[in-house]
Design a protein around this motif. Sequence first.
Motif, mmCIF file in Angstrom:
data_model
loop_
_atom_site.group_PDB
_atom_site.id
_atom_site.type_symbol
_atom_site.label_atom_id
_atom_site.label_comp_id
_atom_site.label_asym_id
_atom_site.label_seq_id
_atom_site.Cartn_x
_atom_site.Cartn_y
_atom_site.Cartn_z
ATOM 1 N N GLU A 128 0.836 -1.210 0.000
ATOM 2 C CA GLU A 128 0.000 0.000 0.000
ATOM 3 C C GLU A 128 0.869 1.257 0.000
ATOM 4 O O GLU A 128 0.572 2.234 -0.697
ATOM 5 C CB GLU A 128 -0.938 -0.012 1.214
ATOM 6 N N ARG A 129 1.957 1.237 0.756
ATOM 7 C CA ARG A 129 2.863 2.389 0.802
ATOM 8 C C ARG A 129 3.456 2.656 -0.580
ATOM 9 O O ARG A 129 3.587 3.797 -1.011
ATOM 10 C CB ARG A 129 3.976 2.132 1.826
ATOM 11 N N GLU A 130 3.805 1.587 -1.290
ATOM 12 C CA GLU A 130 4.356 1.733 -2.641
ATOM 13 C C GLU A 130 3.308 2.287 -3.605
ATOM 14 O O GLU A 130 3.623 3.117 -4.453
ATOM 15 C CB GLU A 130 4.896 0.388 -3.151
ATOM 16 N N ILE A 131 2.060 1.834 -3.479
ATOM 17 C CA ILE A 131 0.976 2.338 -4.333
ATOM 18 C C ILE A 131 0.777 3.840 -4.093
ATOM 19 O O ILE A 131 0.595 4.603 -5.033
ATOM 20 C CB ILE A 131 -0.340 1.557 -4.087
ATOM 21 N N LYS A 137 -2.412 10.184 -11.219
ATOM 22 C CA LYS A 137 -3.242 9.557 -12.250
ATOM 23 C C LYS A 137 -2.956 8.054 -12.330
ATOM 24 O O LYS A 137 -3.871 7.236 -12.422
ATOM 25 C CB LYS A 137 -2.973 10.226 -13.620
ATOM 26 N N MET A 138 -1.679 7.692 -12.276
ATOM 27 C CA MET A 138 -1.291 6.275 -12.333
ATOM 28 C C MET A 138 -1.860 5.533 -11.130
ATOM 29 O O MET A 138 -2.378 4.420 -11.254
ATOM 30 C CB MET A 138 0.248 6.151 -12.346
ATOM 31 N N ILE A 141 -5.651 4.972 -11.598
ATOM 32 C CA ILE A 141 -5.914 3.898 -12.568
ATOM 33 C C ILE A 141 -5.578 2.539 -11.958
ATOM 34 O O ILE A 141 -6.347 1.582 -12.072
ATOM 35 C CB ILE A 141 -5.113 4.141 -13.879
ATOM 36 N N PHE A 142 -4.442 2.456 -11.277
ATOM 37 C CA PHE A 142 -4.010 1.198 -10.673
ATOM 38 C C PHE A 142 -5.012 0.735 -9.611
ATOM 39 O O PHE A 142 -5.370 -0.442 -9.543
ATOM 40 C CB PHE A 142 -2.617 1.347 -10.058
ATOM 41 N N GLU A 143 -5.475 1.656 -8.793
ATOM 42 C CA GLU A 143 -6.425 1.297 -7.742
ATOM 43 C C GLU A 143 -7.773 0.871 -8.328
ATOM 44 O O GLU A 143 -8.402 -0.049 -7.810
ATOM 45 C CB GLU A 143 -6.588 2.451 -6.749
ATOM 46 N N LEU A 144 -8.204 1.521 -9.386
ATOM 47 C CA LEU A 144 -9.449 1.109 -10.046
ATOM 48 C C LEU A 144 -9.304 -0.309 -10.598
ATOM 49 O O LEU A 144 -10.223 -1.122 -10.527
ATOM 50 C CB LEU A 144 -9.816 2.078 -11.178
ATOM 51 N N GLN A 171 0.753 -1.026 -16.465
ATOM 52 C CA GLN A 171 2.079 -1.631 -16.654
ATOM 53 C C GLN A 171 3.159 -0.805 -15.959
ATOM 54 O O GLN A 171 4.054 -1.355 -15.314
ATOM 55 C CB GLN A 171 2.404 -1.749 -18.154
ATOM 56 N N ASN A 172 3.091 0.518 -16.103
ATOM 57 C CA ASN A 172 4.081 1.389 -15.458
ATOM 58 C C ASN A 172 3.999 1.304 -13.932
ATOM 59 O O ASN A 172 5.028 1.328 -13.246
ATOM 60 C CB ASN A 172 3.897 2.840 -15.915
ATOM 61 N N ALA A 173 2.770 1.196 -13.418
ATOM 62 C CA ALA A 173 2.597 1.053 -11.967
ATOM 63 C C ALA A 173 3.241 -0.248 -11.488
ATOM 64 O O ALA A 173 3.945 -0.276 -10.476
ATOM 65 C CB ALA A 173 1.116 1.085 -11.601
ATOM 66 N N LEU A 174 3.010 -1.332 -12.225
ATOM 67 C CA LEU A 174 3.602 -2.625 -11.866
ATOM 68 C C LEU A 174 5.125 -2.548 -11.896
ATOM 69 O O LEU A 174 5.798 -3.071 -11.012
ATOM 70 C CB LEU A 174 3.109 -3.728 -12.805
ATOM 71 N N LYS A 175 5.668 -1.881 -12.910
ATOM 72 C CA LYS A 175 7.135 -1.731 -13.019
ATOM 73 C C LYS A 175 7.692 -0.969 -11.826
ATOM 74 O O LYS A 175 8.789 -1.244 -11.360
ATOM 75 C CB LYS A 175 7.503 -0.994 -14.311
#
Length: 195
Positions: A128-131, A137-138, A141-144, A171-175
């Motif tokens: 969660e801290r990393e998110i 915006k990223m 989108i990632f949380e949605l 993809q960028n969030a995962l990276k």
Amino acid sequence: MVTVYSNLPDTVLTSLLKERDQLAFTEIYNRHWKLIYAHVYKMLRDEDDAKDIVQEVFGNLWIKAASIKSNLNIAGLLYTAARNKVFDLIEKNKVRSDYIGEIASFVSDPLNEKVDAIDEKRILEILEREIQKLPPKMKEIFELSRKEDLSHKEIAAKLNISEQTVKKQVQNALKAIKPKLNDMGLSITILMLMR
């Protein structure tokens, strides 16, 4: 009659420790420090950090001796305390990412079956801290995608952007997140990230 502490089981030593018996503490230390040190060193690959954690774990054991439950598995307690100290180091970004993979084997070690829920909670806190560090915006989108379980198409419609943009942002969030978690709590991160 003289008590030979080395012949006493951990449960008896733990009861004596609760009564501030220094010889019981010394026996517990002598019995368990090498294994705790080995586990911590295997993860951190740093002698000084490993020694510091072992010293802190046993120091806390002595300080909090009176509050220990009598029927407690002392090896499990020490192991959990050491593991939590390692997690603290990770959260403070003191552990280089190439060692984080070592956490996986430590986390999955069956020495103490009661710690799984603690680990899961800590891993999810780190995740969660990393998110939260992602650009706004990223992050949205990632949380949605991951928390609300929306498809790329649904997110695109909701935010009035293209599906391709959604896909790229996920993809960028995962990276950004994966290197930090690298193998740690693999089943949880697979669940969260690899759908």
